[in-house]
Design a protein around this motif. Structure first.
Motif, short mmCIF file in Angstrom:
data_model
loop_
_atom_site.label_atom_id
_atom_site.label_comp_id
_atom_site.label_asym_id
_atom_site.label_seq_id
_atom_site.Cartn_x
_atom_site.Cartn_y
_atom_site.Cartn_z
N SER A 8 0.84 -1.20 0.00
CA SER A 8 0.00 0.00 0.00
C SER A 8 0.88 1.24 0.00
O SER A 8 1.96 1.24 0.56
CB SER A 8 -0.88 -0.01 1.26
OG SER A 8 -1.65 1.15 1.35
N VAL A 9 0.37 2.29 -0.63
CA VAL A 9 1.05 3.59 -0.59
C VAL A 9 0.14 4.56 0.16
O VAL A 9 -1.08 4.55 -0.01
CB VAL A 9 1.39 4.11 -2.01
CG1 VAL A 9 0.16 4.29 -2.86
CG2 VAL A 9 2.18 5.40 -1.94
N HIS A 10 0.74 5.35 1.03
CA HIS A 10 -0.01 6.41 1.69
C HIS A 10 0.91 7.62 1.87
O HIS A 10 2.11 7.53 1.63
CB HIS A 10 -0.61 5.96 3.03
CG HIS A 10 0.38 5.69 4.10
ND1 HIS A 10 0.97 4.47 4.29
CD2 HIS A 10 0.90 6.50 5.07
CE1 HIS A 10 1.81 4.52 5.32
NE2 HIS A 10 1.78 5.74 5.81
N TRP A 21 5.67 10.29 0.93
CA TRP A 21 5.02 9.03 0.58
C TRP A 21 5.68 7.90 1.38
O TRP A 21 6.85 7.98 1.74
CB TRP A 21 5.08 8.75 -0.92
CG TRP A 21 6.46 8.68 -1.52
CD1 TRP A 21 7.11 9.68 -2.15
CD2 TRP A 21 7.33 7.55 -1.55
NE1 TRP A 21 8.35 9.25 -2.56
CE2 TRP A 21 8.51 7.93 -2.21
CE3 TRP A 21 7.25 6.24 -1.08
CZ2 TRP A 21 9.58 7.07 -2.42
CZ3 TRP A 21 8.31 5.37 -1.28
CH2 TRP A 21 9.46 5.79 -1.95
N LEU A 23 5.58 3.44 1.51
CA LEU A 23 5.10 2.14 1.05
C LEU A 23 5.14 1.18 2.23
O LEU A 23 6.16 1.08 2.93
CB LEU A 23 5.98 1.57 -0.06
CG LEU A 23 6.03 2.35 -1.38
CD1 LEU A 23 6.93 1.61 -2.38
CD2 LEU A 23 4.64 2.55 -1.96
N GLY A 53 4.91 8.30 -4.71
CA GLY A 53 4.77 7.01 -4.02
C GLY A 53 4.20 5.95 -4.94
O GLY A 53 4.64 4.79 -4.92
N THR A 54 3.25 6.33 -5.76
CA THR A 54 2.67 5.39 -6.73
C THR A 54 3.72 4.95 -7.74
O THR A 54 3.80 3.77 -8.10
CB THR A 54 1.47 6.03 -7.44
OG1 THR A 54 0.49 6.39 -6.45
CG2 THR A 54 0.84 5.09 -8.44
N LEU A 57 5.90 2.39 -6.11
CA LEU A 57 5.20 1.10 -6.09
C LEU A 57 5.26 0.43 -7.46
O LEU A 57 5.52 -0.76 -7.56
CB LEU A 57 3.75 1.32 -5.65
CG LEU A 57 2.84 0.09 -5.66
CD1 LEU A 57 3.41 -1.04 -4.82
CD2 LEU A 57 1.45 0.48 -5.20
#
Length: 85
Positions: A8-10, A21, A23, A53-54, A57
């Motif tokens: 997950s990324v937040h 960001w 992961l 962050g995406t 990922l």
């Protein structure tokens, strides 16, 4: 046999207006998450941190058709949290 990794990324905001960001990946226990990577420098906008962050990922995926994967020993077992049918 391999299965897709649960990553997950937040975005965190430790100080007002400074976005990072992060992961995280599901641990051995489905209720436990472990930090994999985090931004070394902050972003001025939440959306910029999220997009970076995406991208981080996506780089973990290797093959964009199958996503980030991990070897799984028990191919007959059910993944945690997914009921057998």
């Amino acid at each position: 046999m391999s299965r897709i990794r649960r990553i997950s990324v937040h975005v965190d905001e430790p100080d007002p207006g400074h976005f990072y960001w992060v992961l995280i990946e599901e641990g051995d226990d489905a209720s436990q998450w472990v930090e994999l990577q985090a931004a070394e420098e902050g972003y001025d906008m939440w959306i910029d941190a999220l997009q970076a962050g995406t991208q981080a990922l996506e780089r973990l995926a290797g093959d964009e058709r199958s996503g980030p994967r991990i070897e799984h020993d028990d191919e007959d077992g059910n993944p945690v949290g997914i009921p057998l049918r």
